[in-house]
Design an enzyme around this catalytic site. Structure first.
Site, PDB file in Angstrom:
ATOM      1  CB  THR A  85     -32.816  19.818  47.477  1.00  0.00           C
ATOM      2  OG1 THR A  85     -33.770  20.572  48.208  1.00  0.00           O
ATOM      3  CG2 THR A  85     -31.412  20.189  47.931  1.00  0.00           C
TER       4      THR A  85
ATOM      5  CE  LYS B 120     -33.033  24.165  48.284  1.00  0.00           C
ATOM      6  NZ  LYS B 120     -33.204  23.164  49.408  1.00  0.00           N
TER       7      LYS B 120
ATOM      8  CB  THR C 182     -31.650  23.805  52.921  1.00  0.00           C
ATOM      9  OG1 THR C 182     -31.331  22.536  53.444  1.00  0.00           O
ATOM     10  CG2 THR C 182     -30.502  24.742  53.173  1.00  0.00           C
TER      11      THR C 182
ATOM     12  CD  GLU D  25     -41.447  19.019  52.321  1.00  0.00           C
ATOM     13  OE1 GLU D  25     -40.283  18.649  52.260  1.00  0.00           O
ATOM     14  OE2 GLU D  25     -42.142  18.983  53.342  1.00  0.00           O
TER      15      GLU D  25
ATOM     16  CG  ASN E 292     -41.647  15.375  54.478  1.00  0.00           C
ATOM     17  OD1 ASN E 292     -40.453  15.555  54.338  1.00  0.00           O
ATOM     18  ND2 ASN E 292     -42.538  16.332  54.311  1.00  0.00           N
TER      19      ASN E 292
ATOM     20  CB  SER F 244     -42.165   3.007  50.575  1.00  0.00           C
ATOM     21  OG  SER F 244     -43.024   4.079  50.272  1.00  0.00           O
TER      22      SER F 244
END
Lengths: 410, 410
Positions: free
Chosen positions: B158, B184, B195, B282, B405, B410
């Site tokens: 993703t 992943k 996930t 992330e 996140n 935006s």
């Protein structure tokens, strides 16, 4: 690093009424901070009862170890708090600092060292230079004043962006009694440890054993319901001092109906202070209330509420004003507590989003867009397995949090 | 939002050797992503054994519910994975999607619907438009190829910033067998659910009951040791498929010494993939290894290691290249596990910082400054109460995490 005041701060510090015989003095010890007071001395009249609750962290600071040890005595004559260095993980030197502080204060104010409570907040692993405290305390005696509560509330702050106070009155029997208190806490500030401290004062006549039960019970519904980033400090301390001067008839037990009003007033000021801590959470731009209902028990509801309130995913979505409700479902599921996926019901800011395990057919995201732009976000989840309920308070997770915690030294 | 490739990414995707009879095809289903394949079909020869482990989240996605249900059958003919929509919290419609996907694939490749595994990753609470899957699958049959593993690894991503693969060979008796796999996972990406999916393949001849024991055991030391942000996905799935074509003598049990090499090779590729997931966390700028020793048990050591690895305070300090070791002590203490404060020993990047409950006298912060600027940070903690050990892998917490996140829309 000077931090801007939280946008969620109250308009002003409340006027805290004097509690007869509870006097405060503050000073700059020179230990670490410049241009502000970092040392608090609070003095109580003879016969003051005390109750305390402390961090569950298994690496407690020396002041916490000391407080636990002397609590069984049940009486207090003084409280000494320093901000800047936390006196945690300092070995035998840390124990000595606490002892010398207690001895010095006891000599100055009367009473025994075992009637002097100590709290420290700031850097962990650094030794407190004891003489900065013991040399400063004598000069503070002349400044002791019942009206000094706001200065006291300020002296215990580290990187909080506003001072936090609350007060209430109630009746025990026919006698009006007063409660007031202040707290500090903002999460974790590099290079400081997070530390939540709260000090509460009342003139009520309540024996220490009963006071302890009231504090422990109320703590579960106030300070133990607030989280900024899930990191449990090594120094968390809440102390409640009762001067026993109000003239009310002493209650016979913690369940004495005469205490109903006091219990409610205590809960009110502790919840007020807990909410102020969440509103001063590092980088906070939104205040979040999580209500869980339908859980197997109140304890289970609290675990679920805190799983939601601690989820970085939920907190960043709210920071982004994104009603990403799937993350709330995820957090319920990761809590490990019993919940019925196929009957789960979820509202955000009063808008029904999901029920019976699937999105609510009538929900449209535009219903909630304006709510998400506001400063107060409410999440209501019913997990459909019982009657347990709980509430948790927190704030969102923003760039401000990273700036405060990672970029502090750059 | 196009994310830059993680600075911790490996130089290239490894060459994954063909496993006889394991064929892959990928396609763009048109469901959500444009310009990339989002649908994977993997086909296995008759007689393929399968083992699986799934999320412990109590709000599991429908593919997880399905996988748990069919696992007892022990054989597999196909795997269908879509990325973009997760099929979680979708009620009866989600169940129907999984059933129709399994039926369609079974008709195409042979075998029963109960031999078709399904996984989905992406937005939670959105219904998967089933026809995008069932209409695309038939056209993928012609593209099935043993050499398509890299394309397969890419189709399941993703918001991962790189594809993650690993391979190893070992002997069972005299017979060489091959293992390979891909995974992943990157944490949580708004508006997607986190996930973690992993698919592992081998030509070894191992009955499914034994395969299941090996996978469950190895999973505890690999995927269950990695965390990005403590949020447990509703879709986590790891599947191990064994085609039984290598010609080795079937092992008699999971403790058969003939499996020693296989167990080690399986652990190697699963740990490799787990570490790659942490390195693609992330916003990751640093890879963190937490080793805990001296705990009451291995399980206790793991709880402590994950408490450190999940602490926002520890992770932001490392992002800031700040050796703020007091935060590690705090995290040990908040874990709730047994630890001896007064004999705790702590090293960061091999530098002794604290021992016997106090800072090490010889420690100077400049010893560690250069280490903290590097990409690999190691934390070694001995909690001095027993012989339990564990390791956890994670990444730091940076502005990138918040950007991904909170700021996504935006």
């Amino acid at each position: 690093m000077s931090l801007p005041v939280s946008p969620l701060a109250p308009a002003q510090f409340p006027t805290l009424p004097a509690i007869s015989g509870v006097r405060f003095a503050t000073a700059n010890s020179g230990m670490r901070y410049k241009g502000r007071d970092d040392l608090l001395l609070a003095v109580f009249p003879e016969g003051t009862s005390v109750a305390g609750v402390f961090t569950k962290n298994s690496m407690p600071g020396e002041p916490v170890v000391w407080g636990r040890k002397i609590l069984s005595k049940g009486t207090a004559r003084a409280l000494v708090v320093n901000s800047g260095i936390a006196n945690v993980f300092t070995g035998a030197a840390g124990t000595e600092t606490v002892l010398q502080t207690a001895r010095t204060a006891a000599e100055l104010v009367g009473g025994l060292p075992e009637e002097v409570y100590v709290a420290s907040t700031g850097v962990i692993g650094n030794k407190v230079p004891t003489e900065y405290i013991t040399n400063t305390l004598p000069g503070m005696m002349d400044g002791l004043d019942e009206g000094n509560a706001e200065a006291a509330a300020k002296a215990i702050l580290t990187t909080d962006t506003f001072a936090k106070g609350a007060t209430a009155t109630c009746k025990i029997g026919d006698q009006t009694v007063t409660l007031s208190g202040f707290a500090k806490g903002s999460g974790m500030i590099a290079p400081d440890m997070a530390t939540m401290l709260a000090f509460l004062f009342t003139d009520a006549n309540i024996p220490s054993a009963i006071l302890q039960q009231l504090l422990a019970e109320t703590n579960e519904k106030s300070f133990n319901c607030v989280t900024v980033d899930s990191d449990t400090s090594t120094s968390d301390t809440a102390l409640l001092f009762a001067t026993n001067t109000a003239g009310n008839t002493a209650p016979s037990s913690a369940t004495d109906p005469a205490l109903d009003g006091f219990r409610a007033a205590l809960l009110e000021i502790m919840q007020d202070l807990a909410i102020q801590i969440a509103k001063d959470g590092e980088g906070a731009s939104k205040f979040i209330t999580v209500n869980v209902t339908g859980a197997e028990s109140d304890t289970s509801a609290k675990v679920i509420a805190l799983a939601i309130a601690n989820s970085p995913l939920v907190k960043t979505a709210i920071a982004g004003e994104d009603a990403n409700w799937g993350r709330v479902v995820m957090a319920v599921g990761k809590s490990g507590e019993k919940a019925d996926r196929d009957n789960l019901r979820l509202e955000i800011c009063g808008v029904l989003i999901a029920e019976k395990g699937a999105p609510f057919a009538g929900y449209k995201e535009e219903q909630i867009t304006d709510h998400m732009k506001g400063q107060d976000i409410t999440i209501d989840v019913d997990v459909a397995v019982g009657t347990g309920t709980s509430t948790a308070w927190t704030c969102d997770l923003t760039h401000g949090y990273i700036e405060i915690n990672a970029d502090y030294r750059s």
